[in-house]
Scaffold this active site. Structure first.
Site, PDB file in Angstrom:
ATOM      1  N   LYS A  17     -41.895  72.366  77.627  1.00  0.00           N
ATOM      2  CA  LYS A  17     -42.542  71.134  77.147  1.00  0.00           C
ATOM      3  C   LYS A  17     -41.660  70.345  76.192  1.00  0.00           C
ATOM      4  O   LYS A  17     -41.852  69.164  75.985  1.00  0.00           O
ATOM      5  CB  LYS A  17     -43.903  71.435  76.514  1.00  0.00           C
ATOM      6  N   GLY A  68     -33.749  75.900  75.378  1.00  0.00           N
ATOM      7  CA  GLY A  68     -33.124  76.629  74.260  1.00  0.00           C
ATOM      8  C   GLY A  68     -34.117  77.066  73.209  1.00  0.00           C
ATOM      9  O   GLY A  68     -33.814  77.924  72.385  1.00  0.00           O
ATOM     10  N   GLY A  69     -35.317  76.443  73.203  1.00  0.00           N
ATOM     11  CA  GLY A  69     -36.397  76.877  72.311  1.00  0.00           C
ATOM     12  C   GLY A  69     -36.041  76.811  70.830  1.00  0.00           C
ATOM     13  O   GLY A  69     -35.145  76.062  70.408  1.00  0.00           O
ATOM     14  N   LYS A  85     -26.942  78.547  61.465  1.00  0.00           N
ATOM     15  CA  LYS A  85     -25.603  79.153  61.340  1.00  0.00           C
ATOM     16  C   LYS A  85     -24.527  78.075  61.311  1.00  0.00           C
ATOM     17  O   LYS A  85     -23.475  78.239  60.675  1.00  0.00           O
ATOM     18  CB  LYS A  85     -25.333  80.159  62.460  1.00  0.00           C
ATOM     19  N   GLY A 140     -46.790  74.106  80.481  1.00  0.00           N
ATOM     20  CA  GLY A 140     -47.218  74.971  81.581  1.00  0.00           C
ATOM     21  C   GLY A 140     -48.520  75.657  81.234  1.00  0.00           C
ATOM     22  O   GLY A 140     -48.693  76.148  80.119  1.00  0.00           O
ATOM     23  N   GLU A 175     -41.351  85.349  46.043  1.00  0.00           N
ATOM     24  CA  GLU A 175     -41.734  86.357  47.041  1.00  0.00           C
ATOM     25  C   GLU A 175     -42.914  87.173  46.507  1.00  0.00           C
ATOM     26  O   GLU A 175     -42.900  87.656  45.391  1.00  0.00           O
ATOM     27  CB  GLU A 175     -40.520  87.251  47.352  1.00  0.00           C
ATOM     28  N   ARG A 179     -43.465  83.962  60.978  1.00  0.00           N
ATOM     29  CA  ARG A 179     -43.768  83.196  62.183  1.00  0.00           C
ATOM     30  C   ARG A 179     -44.867  83.947  62.935  1.00  0.00           C
ATOM     31  O   ARG A 179     -45.022  85.153  62.780  1.00  0.00           O
ATOM     32  CB  ARG A 179     -42.525  83.061  63.073  1.00  0.00           C
ATOM     33  N   HIS A 220      -6.617  98.863  62.516  1.00  0.00           N
ATOM     34  CA  HIS A 220      -6.338  98.628  61.095  1.00  0.00           C
ATOM     35  C   HIS A 220      -5.519  97.350  60.946  1.00  0.00           C
ATOM     36  O   HIS A 220      -4.607  97.134  61.727  1.00  0.00           O
ATOM     37  CB  HIS A 220      -5.553  99.805  60.525  1.00  0.00           C
TER      38      HIS A 220
HETATM   39  P1  NAI Z   1     -40.561  87.317  57.319  1.00  0.00           P
HETATM   40  O1  NAI Z   1     -41.767  88.002  57.824  1.00  0.00           O
HETATM   41  O2  NAI Z   1     -39.217  87.908  57.525  1.00  0.00           O
HETATM   42  O3  NAI Z   1     -40.697  87.064  55.744  1.00  0.00           O
HETATM   43  C1  NAI Z   1     -41.761  86.354  55.170  1.00  0.00           C
HETATM   44  C2  NAI Z   1     -41.817  86.717  53.697  1.00  0.00           C
HETATM   45  O4  NAI Z   1     -42.764  85.881  53.062  1.00  0.00           O
HETATM   46  C3  NAI Z   1     -42.243  88.147  53.448  1.00  0.00           C
HETATM   47  O5  NAI Z   1     -41.308  88.733  52.568  1.00  0.00           O
HETATM   48  C4  NAI Z   1     -43.625  88.003  52.802  1.00  0.00           C
HETATM   49  O6  NAI Z   1     -43.896  89.024  51.892  1.00  0.00           O
HETATM   50  C5  NAI Z   1     -43.493  86.659  52.113  1.00  0.00           C
HETATM   51  N1  NAI Z   1     -44.766  85.979  51.868  1.00  0.00           N
HETATM   52  C6  NAI Z   1     -45.837  85.905  52.675  1.00  0.00           C
HETATM   53  N2  NAI Z   1     -46.808  85.164  52.101  1.00  0.00           N
HETATM   54  C7  NAI Z   1     -46.326  84.759  50.893  1.00  0.00           C
HETATM   55  C8  NAI Z   1     -46.828  83.962  49.828  1.00  0.00           C
HETATM   56  N3  NAI Z   1     -48.052  83.441  49.889  1.00  0.00           N
HETATM   57  N4  NAI Z   1     -46.059  83.747  48.735  1.00  0.00           N
HETATM   58  C9  NAI Z   1     -44.816  84.279  48.663  1.00  0.00           C
HETATM   59  N5  NAI Z   1     -44.293  85.043  49.635  1.00  0.00           N
HETATM   60  C10 NAI Z   1     -45.025  85.273  50.752  1.00  0.00           C
HETATM   61  O7  NAI Z   1     -40.645  85.840  57.930  1.00  0.00           O
HETATM   62  P2  NAI Z   1     -39.596  84.673  57.966  1.00  0.00           P
HETATM   63  O8  NAI Z   1     -38.522  84.860  56.966  1.00  0.00           O
HETATM   64  O9  NAI Z   1     -40.396  83.436  57.898  1.00  0.00           O
HETATM   65  O10 NAI Z   1     -38.961  84.845  59.396  1.00  0.00           O
HETATM   66  C11 NAI Z   1     -39.793  84.721  60.560  1.00  0.00           C
HETATM   67  C12 NAI Z   1     -39.210  85.433  61.755  1.00  0.00           C
HETATM   68  O11 NAI Z   1     -38.005  84.837  62.179  1.00  0.00           O
HETATM   69  C13 NAI Z   1     -38.914  86.881  61.464  1.00  0.00           C
HETATM   70  O12 NAI Z   1     -39.476  87.644  62.509  1.00  0.00           O
HETATM   71  C14 NAI Z   1     -37.429  86.969  61.494  1.00  0.00           C
HETATM   72  O13 NAI Z   1     -36.980  88.211  61.986  1.00  0.00           O
HETATM   73  C15 NAI Z   1     -37.029  85.823  62.403  1.00  0.00           C
HETATM   74  N6  NAI Z   1     -35.724  85.319  61.978  1.00  0.00           N
HETATM   75  C16 NAI Z   1     -34.606  86.028  62.252  1.00  0.00           C
HETATM   76  C17 NAI Z   1     -33.389  85.596  61.802  1.00  0.00           C
HETATM   77  C18 NAI Z   1     -32.183  86.408  62.091  1.00  0.00           C
HETATM   78  O14 NAI Z   1     -32.227  87.270  62.950  1.00  0.00           O
HETATM   79  N7  NAI Z   1     -31.085  86.206  61.386  1.00  0.00           N
HETATM   80  C19 NAI Z   1     -33.230  84.382  61.028  1.00  0.00           C
HETATM   81  C20 NAI Z   1     -34.471  83.739  60.769  1.00  0.00           C
HETATM   82  C21 NAI Z   1     -35.649  84.189  61.236  1.00  0.00           C
END
Ligand code: NAI
Length: 466
Positions: free
Chosen positions: A33, A37-38, A49, A112, A199, A267, A439
């Site tokens: 939609k 690449g989403g 990055k 879809g 946090e 998310r 190395h």
């Molecule tokens: P996350 O689940 O990693 O972290 C969300 C954080 O927000 C948690 O530490 C939680 O305790 C905190 N939180 C929740 N409610 C809150 C509040 N009211 N006040 C303060 N803190 C609160 O979710 P995040 O960072 O949004 O990432 C979402 C998804 O995207 C994850 O599944 C992640 O793995 C993926 N992602 C992966 C990346 C990578 O592989 N490098 C980069 C960015 C995202």
């Protein structure tokens, strides 16, 4: 006759599944939609990055006297930075379109909707009905929205909005110290913004090995990032052109002023609008329920990537897409085995992990051995200014099978590939020890950490046994 596959969603799960289906001889259609690449290519992994690349160069030059870089006339051109990020995204999205075309996948622009098993309605400029032997749902995820007073104020953004700011903010408050929160903290701190991370939990990066998270927190704190842990956002208000976030820290109330408030609190799987519940696809707590082959409760309907909520990472989605299509088309049903999924955090220093963490090993009652090698003992890490990092290996205590590898330091996100392959091959510590590492490389530290499991590292003194 060729099977007909319809994929709903063109992110790294969906487009990879479509290409694999076409390779296996299926007549393949992909419905998207928005942009191919989403999230990953358009507003996630790739644009962040691209920005981080410039931010790290800028920071290195600006603070490079000690490595022979003198003078501070280098400036950030925010517009040029955003344009470059957009150009990287455009080129990669164009590349995906080209790959789909080259493989004979027909792309349909529109939403879809699965109207019944085997029938997908496309709601685009024109309405189309596609029949399918196999439907792959790959509808992804969206940011979790917090409901607090001030959530709709200008300047309160999510991880998508922060990628198109008009100018570099002088200050930024980030709600959430997860992966997204810390990556943006690293990015904006390197660009010179004043950053505060709020946090809820006592530590940042839940789910990541606690020693890695603590090491990164220390590095980012040294770069000026302020962390408020155990802190709860109450509201955001606007005063004198700036935003003020009111935060509860125990019994204490704190006001943090900043130009921008970024909300990054997780998310959630996105399943709305695809007609899933109406046709009987089982969904629990917003996630599509699947079996080991990513098949839903409806035969021939599969769900891969973030929408099934198993592992919300782009590379996991791609892997699941291939595994699902191969199962659906009866090809190589068992070649994937149990997924071993590396996880990377693109901060400076980088973090990377695969397998279980120490906390998980303890909770599972696993008896393990541990080897830790500080990067201060590795020449290339010192050259790359990453000597505060380390490599930690956890191994099963009897046979030495590798259970987890956790790295904080330069090139961690690349080196984790070797550890992932080792775990995929059920390698032991001994096999890592007898692998020759080039190395000078940071990857030598993997072999050293494997040696350290038995207190036999070459480039670090033996620890004294009590
Ligand atoms: P996350 O689940 O990693 O972290 C969300 C954080 O927000 C948690 O530490 C939680 O305790 C905190 N939180 C929740 N409610 C809150 C509040 N009211 N006040 C303060 N803190 C609160 O979710 P995040 O960072 O949004 O990432 C979402 C998804 O995207 C994850 O599944 C992640 O793995 C993926 N992602 C992966 C990346 C990578 O592989 N490098 C980069 C960015 C995202």
């Amino acid at each position: 006759m060729a099977k007909k596959v319809v994929v709903i969603g063109g992110g790294p799960g969906g487009y990879v599944a479509a290409i694999r289906a076409a390779q296996l001889g299926a007549e393949t259609h992909l419905v998207e939609k928005e942009n191919l690449g989403g999230t990953c290519l358009n507003v996630g992994c790739i644009p962040t990055k691209a920005l981080l690349h410039t931010a790290e160069l800028y920071h290195a030059v600006k603070h490079g006297n000690h490595i022979g870089l003198v003078g501070d006339s280098v400036q950030i051109d925010w517009k040029a930075l955003i344009n470059r990020k957009n150009s990287v995204v455009r080129r990669l999205v164009g590349g995906v379109a080209g790959l789909l075309k080259a493989n004979g996948v027909v792309v349909h622009k529109g939403r879809g909707q699965l109207t019944r098993p085997g029938v997908v309605q496309v709601h685009g400029n024109t309405a189309e009905t596609l029949s399918a032997d196999i439907v792959i749902l790959s509808t992804g995820s969206v940011p979790v929205k917090l409901n607090f007073p001030g959530v709709d104020l200008p300047g309160v953004v999510d991880s998508t909005g922060v990628l198109s700011l008009e100018k570099l903010p002088a200050s930024l408050t980030i709600i959430g110290g997860g992966v997204i929160g810390v990556e943006f903290a690293a990015l904006f701190a390197a660009l010179g913004s004043k950053v505060t991370v709020v946090e809820l939990l006592p530590e940042i990066l839940p789910g990541i090995d606690a020693d890695l998270a603590a090491n990164l927190k220390q590095s980012l704190s040294k770069k000026g990032v302020a962390f408020l842990n155990g802190a709860k956002l109450e509201e955001v208000s606007q005063a004198n052109g700036a935003l003020s976030a009111k935060v509860m820290l125990g019994m204490e109330t704190k006001e943090i002023a900043a130009e921008i408030v970024l909300v990054a609190v997780g998310r959630r799987a996105y399943t709305e609008g695809a007609g899933l519940e109406a046709v009987g696809v089982k969904i629990e707590r917003g996630k599509v329920i699947v079996d080991d082959h990513y098949q839903t409760n409806l035969p021939g309907v599969y769900a891969i990537g973030d929408c099934n909520g198993i592992t919300m990472l782009a590379h996991a989605a791609s892997h699941q897409g291939i595994a699902a299509v191969e199962h659906a088309l009866g090809h190589g049903a068992n070649r994937h085995g149990k997924p071993i999924v590396p996880a990377c955090v693109y901060t400076h220093p980088e973090l990377a992990s695969v397998g279980i963490t120490e906390d998980e090993a303890k909770k599972m009652g696993i008896i393990y051995k541990k080897g830790v090698f500080p990067l201060a003992g590795n020449g290339k890490s010192m050259i790359d200014e990453g000597e505060s990092g380390f490599v930690k290996i956890l191994a099963e205590s009897k046979y030495g099978e590798i259970l987890g590898v956790h790295i904080v330091g330069p090139r961690a996100t690349e080196i984790i590939g070797e550890a992932t392959l080792a775990m995929r091959l059920e390698a032991t510590v001994e096999e890592l020890v007898s692998t020759i590492h080039a190395h000078p490389t940071v990857s030598e530290s993997l072999g050293e950490a494997a040696l350290a499991v038995d207190n036999l590292a070459i480039h670090w003194p033996p620890s004294i046994k009590a």
